[in-house]
Motif scaffolding. Structure first.
Motif, PDB file in Angstrom:
ATOM      1  N   THR A  30       0.820  -1.207   0.000  1.00  0.00           N
ATOM      2  CA  THR A  30       0.000   0.000   0.000  1.00  0.00           C
ATOM      3  C   THR A  30       0.854   1.258   0.000  1.00  0.00           C
ATOM      4  O   THR A  30       0.366   2.340  -0.312  1.00  0.00           O
ATOM      5  CB  THR A  30      -0.947   0.031   1.210  1.00  0.00           C
ATOM      6  OG1 THR A  30      -0.170   0.038   2.407  1.00  0.00           O
ATOM      7  CG2 THR A  30      -1.885  -1.161   1.197  1.00  0.00           C
ATOM      8  N   SER A  31       2.128   1.119   0.312  1.00  0.00           N
ATOM      9  CA  SER A  31       3.025   2.276   0.321  1.00  0.00           C
ATOM     10  C   SER A  31       3.837   2.391  -0.962  1.00  0.00           C
ATOM     11  O   SER A  31       4.678   3.278  -1.083  1.00  0.00           O
ATOM     12  CB  SER A  31       3.977   2.200   1.518  1.00  0.00           C
ATOM     13  OG  SER A  31       4.791   1.051   1.435  1.00  0.00           O
ATOM     14  N   TYR A  32       3.613   1.488  -1.907  1.00  0.00           N
ATOM     15  CA  TYR A  32       4.357   1.502  -3.164  1.00  0.00           C
ATOM     16  C   TYR A  32       3.484   1.938  -4.335  1.00  0.00           C
ATOM     17  O   TYR A  32       2.318   1.546  -4.409  1.00  0.00           O
ATOM     18  CB  TYR A  32       4.855   0.088  -3.501  1.00  0.00           C
ATOM     19  CG  TYR A  32       5.871  -0.496  -2.551  1.00  0.00           C
ATOM     20  CD1 TYR A  32       6.079  -1.866  -2.498  1.00  0.00           C
ATOM     21  CD2 TYR A  32       6.628   0.315  -1.718  1.00  0.00           C
ATOM     22  CE1 TYR A  32       7.013  -2.430  -1.650  1.00  0.00           C
ATOM     23  CE2 TYR A  32       7.565  -0.238  -0.851  1.00  0.00           C
ATOM     24  CZ  TYR A  32       7.746  -1.605  -0.830  1.00  0.00           C
ATOM     25  OH  TYR A  32       8.667  -2.152   0.022  1.00  0.00           O
ATOM     26  N   PRO A  33       4.069   2.684  -5.269  1.00  0.00           N
ATOM     27  CA  PRO A  33       3.384   2.843  -6.560  1.00  0.00           C
ATOM     28  C   PRO A  33       3.292   1.471  -7.222  1.00  0.00           C
ATOM     29  O   PRO A  33       4.175   0.618  -7.035  1.00  0.00           O
ATOM     30  CB  PRO A  33       4.318   3.767  -7.353  1.00  0.00           C
ATOM     31  CG  PRO A  33       5.203   4.403  -6.336  1.00  0.00           C
ATOM     32  CD  PRO A  33       5.341   3.406  -5.224  1.00  0.00           C
ATOM     33  N   THR A  97       2.851  -5.125 -11.008  1.00  0.00           N
ATOM     34  CA  THR A  97       4.157  -4.785 -10.448  1.00  0.00           C
ATOM     35  C   THR A  97       4.021  -3.790  -9.300  1.00  0.00           C
ATOM     36  O   THR A  97       3.009  -3.113  -9.150  1.00  0.00           O
ATOM     37  CB  THR A  97       5.076  -4.146 -11.508  1.00  0.00           C
ATOM     38  OG1 THR A  97       4.608  -2.815 -11.809  1.00  0.00           O
ATOM     39  CG2 THR A  97       5.116  -4.972 -12.773  1.00  0.00           C
ATOM     40  N   ALA A  98       5.089  -3.712  -8.519  1.00  0.00           N
ATOM     41  CA  ALA A  98       5.215  -2.698  -7.476  1.00  0.00           C
ATOM     42  C   ALA A  98       6.673  -2.250  -7.439  1.00  0.00           C
ATOM     43  O   ALA A  98       7.577  -3.027  -7.746  1.00  0.00           O
ATOM     44  CB  ALA A  98       4.796  -3.249  -6.122  1.00  0.00           C
ATOM     45  N   ARG A  99       6.905  -0.999  -7.076  1.00  0.00           N
ATOM     46  CA  ARG A  99       8.281  -0.488  -7.036  1.00  0.00           C
ATOM     47  C   ARG A  99       8.458   0.455  -5.861  1.00  0.00           C
ATOM     48  O   ARG A  99       7.519   1.143  -5.459  1.00  0.00           O
ATOM     49  CB  ARG A  99       8.613   0.240  -8.341  1.00  0.00           C
ATOM     50  CG  ARG A  99       7.712   1.408  -8.637  1.00  0.00           C
ATOM     51  CD  ARG A  99       8.020   2.040  -9.997  1.00  0.00           C
ATOM     52  NE  ARG A  99       7.016   3.044 -10.328  1.00  0.00           N
ATOM     53  CZ  ARG A  99       7.038   4.291  -9.908  1.00  0.00           C
ATOM     54  NH1 ARG A  99       8.032   4.717  -9.144  1.00  0.00           N
ATOM     55  NH2 ARG A  99       6.083   5.138 -10.255  1.00  0.00           N
ATOM     56  N   TYR A 105       7.476   3.554 -15.871  1.00  0.00           N
ATOM     57  CA  TYR A 105       7.352   2.877 -17.163  1.00  0.00           C
ATOM     58  C   TYR A 105       8.543   1.986 -17.513  1.00  0.00           C
ATOM     59  O   TYR A 105       8.558   1.349 -18.561  1.00  0.00           O
ATOM     60  CB  TYR A 105       7.120   3.894 -18.271  1.00  0.00           C
ATOM     61  CG  TYR A 105       8.224   4.900 -18.441  1.00  0.00           C
ATOM     62  CD1 TYR A 105       8.154   6.151 -17.827  1.00  0.00           C
ATOM     63  CD2 TYR A 105       9.332   4.617 -19.229  1.00  0.00           C
ATOM     64  CE1 TYR A 105       9.164   7.074 -17.979  1.00  0.00           C
ATOM     65  CE2 TYR A 105      10.335   5.537 -19.390  1.00  0.00           C
ATOM     66  CZ  TYR A 105      10.259   6.769 -18.757  1.00  0.00           C
ATOM     67  OH  TYR A 105      11.263   7.689 -18.906  1.00  0.00           O
ATOM     68  N   LEU A 106       9.576   1.972 -16.663  1.00  0.00           N
ATOM     69  CA  LEU A 106      10.751   1.152 -16.949  1.00  0.00           C
ATOM     70  C   LEU A 106      10.644  -0.227 -16.306  1.00  0.00           C
ATOM     71  O   LEU A 106      10.435  -0.351 -15.093  1.00  0.00           O
ATOM     72  CB  LEU A 106      12.019   1.839 -16.444  1.00  0.00           C
ATOM     73  CG  LEU A 106      12.419   3.124 -17.169  1.00  0.00           C
ATOM     74  CD1 LEU A 106      13.682   3.710 -16.553  1.00  0.00           C
ATOM     75  CD2 LEU A 106      12.602   2.878 -18.657  1.00  0.00           C
ATOM     76  N   TYR A 112       8.875  -5.731  -7.715  1.00  0.00           N
ATOM     77  CA  TYR A 112       8.068  -6.933  -7.488  1.00  0.00           C
ATOM     78  C   TYR A 112       7.209  -7.208  -8.725  1.00  0.00           C
ATOM     79  O   TYR A 112       6.664  -6.270  -9.323  1.00  0.00           O
ATOM     80  CB  TYR A 112       7.143  -6.748  -6.276  1.00  0.00           C
ATOM     81  CG  TYR A 112       7.868  -6.498  -4.984  1.00  0.00           C
ATOM     82  CD1 TYR A 112       8.117  -5.198  -4.567  1.00  0.00           C
ATOM     83  CD2 TYR A 112       8.313  -7.552  -4.194  1.00  0.00           C
ATOM     84  CE1 TYR A 112       8.789  -4.945  -3.384  1.00  0.00           C
ATOM     85  CE2 TYR A 112       8.980  -7.313  -3.000  1.00  0.00           C
ATOM     86  CZ  TYR A 112       9.211  -6.015  -2.608  1.00  0.00           C
ATOM     87  OH  TYR A 112       9.884  -5.771  -1.434  1.00  0.00           O
ATOM     88  N   TRP A 113       7.078  -8.496  -9.048  1.00  0.00           N
ATOM     89  CA  TRP A 113       6.285  -8.923 -10.202  1.00  0.00           C
ATOM     90  C   TRP A 113       5.382 -10.082  -9.796  1.00  0.00           C
ATOM     91  O   TRP A 113       5.802 -10.967  -9.040  1.00  0.00           O
ATOM     92  CB  TRP A 113       7.192  -9.409 -11.334  1.00  0.00           C
ATOM     93  CG  TRP A 113       8.013  -8.342 -11.971  1.00  0.00           C
ATOM     94  CD1 TRP A 113       9.205  -7.840 -11.527  1.00  0.00           C
ATOM     95  CD2 TRP A 113       7.714  -7.644 -13.178  1.00  0.00           C
ATOM     96  NE1 TRP A 113       9.657  -6.872 -12.375  1.00  0.00           N
ATOM     97  CE2 TRP A 113       8.768  -6.726 -13.405  1.00  0.00           C
ATOM     98  CE3 TRP A 113       6.660  -7.687 -14.095  1.00  0.00           C
ATOM     99  CZ2 TRP A 113       8.802  -5.867 -14.514  1.00  0.00           C
ATOM    100  CZ3 TRP A 113       6.694  -6.839 -15.186  1.00  0.00           C
ATOM    101  CH2 TRP A 113       7.750  -5.939 -15.390  1.00  0.00           C
ATOM    102  N   GLY A 114       4.163 -10.079 -10.340  1.00  0.00           N
ATOM    103  CA  GLY A 114       3.318 -11.239 -10.203  1.00  0.00           C
ATOM    104  C   GLY A 114       3.703 -12.285 -11.234  1.00  0.00           C
ATOM    105  O   GLY A 114       4.618 -12.079 -12.035  1.00  0.00           O
TER     106      GLY A 114
END
Length: 123
Positions: A30-33, A97-99, A105-106, A112-114
């Motif tokens: 919840t704290s990540y874009p 994804t999450a970063r 966009y990169l 993180y990836w599903g």
């Protein structure tokens, strides 16, 4: 363990709609874009859409602008992608994804990836 789990993919006809969901395993996300990427057969993985931590900013690839809508419900630890007016060229595996930082966009900036969910649009 922190992980992302996509669902909602499937087979749809041209012009149809699908809604993808991405369930996060912890409230850390919840704290990540967060965002969505996709990869079609024989092509590189590409950016689709992204959303800020609180959902007040959204970003879209030109190819999906006006047809796709990204949203998130932090109370449910879930990210969504509403896809309307689908086209055969939208056929791909879609990844959540999450970063922590970096560009939305990169591919290389996503932390993180599903596992991905298949979307197939028939003509």
């Amino acid at each position: 363990q922190e992980q992302l789990d996509e669902s909602g993919g499937g087979l749809v006809q041209t012009g149809g709609s699908l809604r993808l969901s991405c369930a996060a395993s912890t409230r850390t996300f919840t704290s990540y874009p967060m965002g969505w990427f996709r990869q079609a057969p024989g092509k590189e993985r590409e950016f689709v859409a992204a959303i800020s931590q609180h959902g007040d900013s959204t970003y879209y690839a030109d190819s999906v602008k006006g047809r796709f809508t990204i949203s998130r419900d932090n109370a449910k630890n879930t990210l969504y992608l509403q896809m309307n007016s689908l086209k055969p060229e939208d056929t791909a595996v879609y990844y959540c994804t999450a970063r922590r930082s970096g560009s939305h966009y990169l591919v290389g900036d996503q932390d993180y990836w599903g596992q991905g969910t298949q979307v197939t649009v028939s003509s």
